[in-house]
Scaffold this motif. Structure first.
Motif, PDB file in Angstrom:
ATOM      1  N   GLY A 340       0.671  -1.240   0.153  1.00  0.00           N
ATOM      2  CA  GLY A 340       0.098  -0.042   0.217  1.00  0.00           C
ATOM      3  C   GLY A 340       0.969   1.054  -0.136  1.00  0.00           C
ATOM      4  N   LYS A 341       1.970   1.356   0.560  1.00  0.00           N
ATOM      5  CA  LYS A 341       2.927   2.297   0.778  1.00  0.00           C
ATOM      6  C   LYS A 341       3.597   2.775  -0.620  1.00  0.00           C
ATOM      7  N   GLN A 342       3.549   1.535  -1.077  1.00  0.00           N
ATOM      8  CA  GLN A 342       4.412   1.828  -2.567  1.00  0.00           C
ATOM      9  C   GLN A 342       3.385   2.243  -3.598  1.00  0.00           C
ATOM     10  N   ILE A 343       2.182   1.744  -3.521  1.00  0.00           N
ATOM     11  CA  ILE A 343       1.240   2.210  -4.449  1.00  0.00           C
ATOM     12  C   ILE A 343       0.737   3.725  -4.135  1.00  0.00           C
ATOM     13  N   TYR A 344       0.661   3.894  -2.774  1.00  0.00           N
ATOM     14  CA  TYR A 344       0.425   5.586  -2.376  1.00  0.00           C
ATOM     15  C   TYR A 344       1.451   6.501  -3.115  1.00  0.00           C
ATOM     16  N   ALA A 345       2.641   5.956  -2.644  1.00  0.00           N
ATOM     17  CA  ALA A 345       3.850   6.953  -3.197  1.00  0.00           C
ATOM     18  C   ALA A 345       4.053   6.880  -4.754  1.00  0.00           C
ATOM     19  N   ASP A 346       3.390   5.905  -5.497  1.00  0.00           N
ATOM     20  CA  ASP A 346       3.414   5.820  -6.964  1.00  0.00           C
ATOM     21  C   ASP A 346       2.151   6.644  -7.480  1.00  0.00           C
ATOM     22  N   LYS A 347       0.992   6.811  -6.624  1.00  0.00           N
ATOM     23  CA  LYS A 347      -0.268   7.204  -7.364  1.00  0.00           C
ATOM     24  C   LYS A 347      -0.876   8.575  -6.711  1.00  0.00           C
ATOM     25  N   CYS A 348      -0.537   8.486  -5.456  1.00  0.00           N
ATOM     26  CA  CYS A 348      -1.401   9.455  -4.414  1.00  0.00           C
ATOM     27  C   CYS A 348      -0.448  10.629  -3.941  1.00  0.00           C
ATOM     28  N   ALA A 349       0.626  10.210  -3.790  1.00  0.00           N
ATOM     29  CA  ALA A 349       1.464  11.375  -2.929  1.00  0.00           C
ATOM     30  C   ALA A 349       1.798  12.693  -3.621  1.00  0.00           C
ATOM     31  N   GLN A 407      -9.882   0.748 -12.452  1.00  0.00           N
ATOM     32  CA  GLN A 407      -9.258  -0.005 -13.561  1.00  0.00           C
ATOM     33  C   GLN A 407      -7.851  -0.352 -13.758  1.00  0.00           C
ATOM     34  N   GLU A 408      -7.120   0.265 -12.738  1.00  0.00           N
ATOM     35  CA  GLU A 408      -5.572   0.058 -12.823  1.00  0.00           C
ATOM     36  C   GLU A 408      -5.285  -0.932 -11.462  1.00  0.00           C
ATOM     37  N   LEU A 409      -5.916  -1.031 -10.394  1.00  0.00           N
ATOM     38  CA  LEU A 409      -5.492  -1.732  -9.110  1.00  0.00           C
ATOM     39  C   LEU A 409      -6.352  -2.889  -9.075  1.00  0.00           C
ATOM     40  N   ASN A 410      -5.754  -4.090  -8.776  1.00  0.00           N
ATOM     41  CA  ASN A 410      -6.953  -5.093  -8.449  1.00  0.00           C
ATOM     42  C   ASN A 410      -7.226  -5.171  -7.132  1.00  0.00           C
ATOM     43  N   ASP A 411      -8.060  -6.191  -6.813  1.00  0.00           N
ATOM     44  CA  ASP A 411      -8.694  -6.156  -5.489  1.00  0.00           C
ATOM     45  C   ASP A 411      -7.708  -6.042  -4.371  1.00  0.00           C
ATOM     46  N   ALA A 412      -6.748  -6.774  -4.425  1.00  0.00           N
ATOM     47  CA  ALA A 412      -5.654  -6.745  -3.288  1.00  0.00           C
ATOM     48  C   ALA A 412      -4.840  -5.355  -3.319  1.00  0.00           C
ATOM     49  N   GLU A 413      -4.561  -4.916  -4.332  1.00  0.00           N
ATOM     50  CA  GLU A 413      -3.747  -3.822  -4.404  1.00  0.00           C
ATOM     51  C   GLU A 413      -4.717  -2.483  -3.958  1.00  0.00           C
ATOM     52  N   ALA A 414      -6.012  -2.419  -4.521  1.00  0.00           N
ATOM     53  CA  ALA A 414      -6.657  -1.443  -3.751  1.00  0.00           C
ATOM     54  C   ALA A 414      -6.936  -1.532  -2.272  1.00  0.00           C
ATOM     55  N   ALA A 415      -6.958  -2.733  -1.882  1.00  0.00           N
ATOM     56  CA  ALA A 415      -7.196  -3.119  -0.425  1.00  0.00           C
ATOM     57  C   ALA A 415      -5.895  -2.600   0.463  1.00  0.00           C
ATOM     58  N   ALA A 416      -4.870  -2.768  -0.327  1.00  0.00           N
ATOM     59  CA  ALA A 416      -3.461  -2.501   0.391  1.00  0.00           C
ATOM     60  C   ALA A 416      -3.304  -1.060   0.493  1.00  0.00           C
ATOM     61  N   VAL A 417      -3.761  -0.095  -0.603  1.00  0.00           N
ATOM     62  CA  VAL A 417      -3.520   1.256  -0.358  1.00  0.00           C
ATOM     63  C   VAL A 417      -4.448   2.007   0.453  1.00  0.00           C
ATOM     64  N   VAL A 418      -5.722   1.296   0.428  1.00  0.00           N
ATOM     65  CA  VAL A 418      -6.680   1.961   1.359  1.00  0.00           C
ATOM     66  C   VAL A 418      -6.092   1.397   2.977  1.00  0.00           C
ATOM     67  N   THR A 419      -5.743   0.217   3.079  1.00  0.00           N
ATOM     68  CA  THR A 419      -5.149  -0.140   4.306  1.00  0.00           C
ATOM     69  C   THR A 419      -4.101   0.875   4.806  1.00  0.00           C
ATOM     70  N   PHE A 420      -3.369   1.188   3.892  1.00  0.00           N
ATOM     71  CA  PHE A 420      -2.185   2.045   4.223  1.00  0.00           C
ATOM     72  C   PHE A 420      -2.722   3.558   4.491  1.00  0.00           C
ATOM     73  N   ILE A 421      -3.650   4.032   3.863  1.00  0.00           N
ATOM     74  CA  ILE A 421      -3.743   5.447   4.281  1.00  0.00           C
ATOM     75  C   ILE A 421      -4.819   5.491   5.661  1.00  0.00           C
ATOM     76  N   ARG A 422      -5.520   4.191   5.949  1.00  0.00           N
ATOM     77  CA  ARG A 422      -6.317   4.299   7.162  1.00  0.00           C
ATOM     78  C   ARG A 422      -5.371   3.901   8.339  1.00  0.00           C
ATOM     79  N   THR A 423      -4.026   3.421   8.339  1.00  0.00           N
ATOM     80  CA  THR A 423      -3.221   3.274   9.349  1.00  0.00           C
ATOM     81  C   THR A 423      -1.884   3.696   9.475  1.00  0.00           C
ATOM     82  N   ALA A 424      -1.565   4.576   8.388  1.00  0.00           N
ATOM     83  CA  ALA A 424      -0.242   5.231   8.499  1.00  0.00           C
ATOM     84  C   ALA A 424      -0.443   6.758   9.075  1.00  0.00           C
ATOM     85  N   TRP A 425       0.645   7.448   9.428  1.00  0.00           N
ATOM     86  CA  TRP A 425       0.477   8.617   9.865  1.00  0.00           C
ATOM     87  C   TRP A 425      -0.248   8.758  11.154  1.00  0.00           C
TER      88      TRP A 425
END
Length: 446
Positions: A340-349, A407-425
């Motif tokens: 999730g951290k990797q996806i966040y850095a790539d697509k969200c940060a 359309q870019e993220l599969n279920d596991a990837e989307a779950a990972a990035v949402v998990t990251f933003i809900r538990t980081a910082w």
């Protein structure tokens, strides 16, 4: 006098579908009626041959009364349900899917055969106050009858005067297609006994004039409790849970609590933060999307500064029932967190910052964001999958949007990035699963 209210275009599908307010406040405009429908259009207008002539005095259509009625119709957001996409103004026909069939909003233009052209202002007021059609039949609570009963006679008459000046549309009303036994209106008598309490709004003499005005708009014409109060198995809601939030049936969006800081409340919002969000669609605390964007677009941006502030004052006064979440963040699976951290850095940060700090006011912060930390993860999942745009408003005519990543993220990837933003910082949300993401891919986009 010709009315000036016109449907000013429809929000793009991504915006209509994404109801997350990335902040604590979302006043989504959706149904909480006994049939758990997904909108709240009135079912009060006559259905062709069912039309009931109601003789009476003509409405007062002086220009100042009509203008006031138009303003109040904006406050009640009548256009949202009674004007179908690409349809004629107030001609109805909007389909509202429910688990029990489909309801259709009625024609409320002054057409004498299919609309309210034969109604008197007395009949219209009785409909608003009692939640019954002129022939006495109870109205399906897809229309917010439990809220509109609080509207004053003066305001009801002004709304009726305005509606009598719009262009008549000779468009038949589409019959509802509800399955048995939900197509039996007599079932509504039991629901009304439990959940409908007739009566005009009563001012609280211990509160200010401004507070009472805000309470009248929020509890009455604004019908905010239609989404922000949990719906039980009978399709009703408890006064004890008013504004405590809940999942919106069928559309699968979560309307946050407006009373509890730990679940999306307003405890540390300023009055100006709330005013900005309601009127402009963005503030230093968040932005509105989807159905709430429609509310701002069609209704709230058109209200006066005084009325918006009054609503904010009332909402700010709702008691904090829970308090902010504290303590250590949840500990997700390390591999999931790293992905999730990797996806966040790539697509969200690039928009929301390396540490979730955001770029105000266009890109809201995610660190310490109550709507991210809520017990329900529905909204963060859906905004990642579907994206969306805040509404274009007079104060924010060119809003920045959130792109969809479904359309870019599969279920596991989307779950990972949402998990990251809900538990980081230091956020106190819980991890989410790929299964939760997969289920929400099936949710309707409108």
């Amino acid at each position: 006098m010709k009315p000036t209210l016109r449907p000013s275009g429809w929000l793009r599908p991504a915006s209509m579908a994404s109801v997350l307010a990335i902040g604590s406040l979302a006043l989504a405009l959706l149904l909480d009626g006994p049939l758990a429908t997904t909108a709240h259009a009135a079912t009060a207008a006559p259905q062709g041959a069912e039309s009931t002539t109601t003789a009476g005095t003509s409405p007062d259509t002086r220009p100042e009364i009509v203008r006031r009625g138009e303003y109040l119709a904006r406050a009640g957001d009548c256009i949202a349900c009674h004007t179908a996409p690409r349809g004629r103004l107030f001609a109805g026909g909007l389909a509202m899917e429910t688990p029990f069939g489909t309801l259709y909003s009625p024609n409320i233009t002054p057409d004498p055969q299919y609309g309210i052209g034969t109604w008197s202002e007395e009949a219209f007021f009785k409909m608003m106050r009692t939640g019954r059609k002129p022939d006495g039949a109870p109205i399906y609570p897809a229309m917010p009858v439990a809220q509109y009963t609080k509207v004053t006679r003066e305001d009801s008459d002004a709304i009726f005067a305005f509606l009598k000046t719009v262009e008549p549309v000779r468009q038949p009303n589409h019959p509802h297609t509800l399955r048995f036994p939900f197509n039996q209106r007599d079932l509504l008598y039991g629901w009304r006994t439990l959940y409908f309490h007739e009566g005009e709004f009563k001012s609280d003499p211990t509160k200010s004039v401004e507070w009472n005005r805000g309470a009248y708009l929020v509890e009455g014409l604004g019908h905010c409790t239609m989404c922000h109060t949990r719906i039980n198995m009978l399709g009703g809601s408890s006064p004890r849970e008013q504004f405590a939030g809940g999942l919106i049936p069928v559309q699968n969006w979560y309307a946050p609590s407006l009373t509890s800081d730990k679940d999306g409340g307003l405890g540390d919002w300023s009055i100006q933060d709330i005013v900005d969000l309601l009127q402009a669609g963005i503030s230093n605390r968040g932005a509105v999307y989807g159905p709430m964007a429609e509310v701002t677009y069609h209704s709230l941006q058109h209200l006066s500064e005084e009325d918006i502030r009054a609503m904010a004052v009332y909402l700010k006064s709702l008691p904090d029932q829970g308090g902010r979440k504290t303590g250590p963040s949840a500990t997700p699976n390390p591999k999931v967190f790293a992905l999730g951290k990797q996806i966040y850095a790539d697509k969200c940060a690039i928009c929301h910052g390396d540490n979730g700090e955001g770029q105000l006011p266009q890109y809201p912060p995610l660190a310490g964001n109550q709507s991210i930390e809520m017990d329900s993860a529905v909204n963060p999942i859906r905004i990642v999958l579907n994206g969306g745009f805040p509404p274009g408003t007079k104060r924010n005519p060119q809003p920045f949007g959130m792109p969809p990543f479904g359309q870019e993220l599969n279920d596991a990837e989307a779950a990972a990035v949402v998990t990251f933003i809900r538990t980081a910082w230091g956020n106190h949300g819980l991890p989410v699963s790929a299964r939760e993401v997969n289920e929400l891919r099936k949710a309707p986009l409108h």
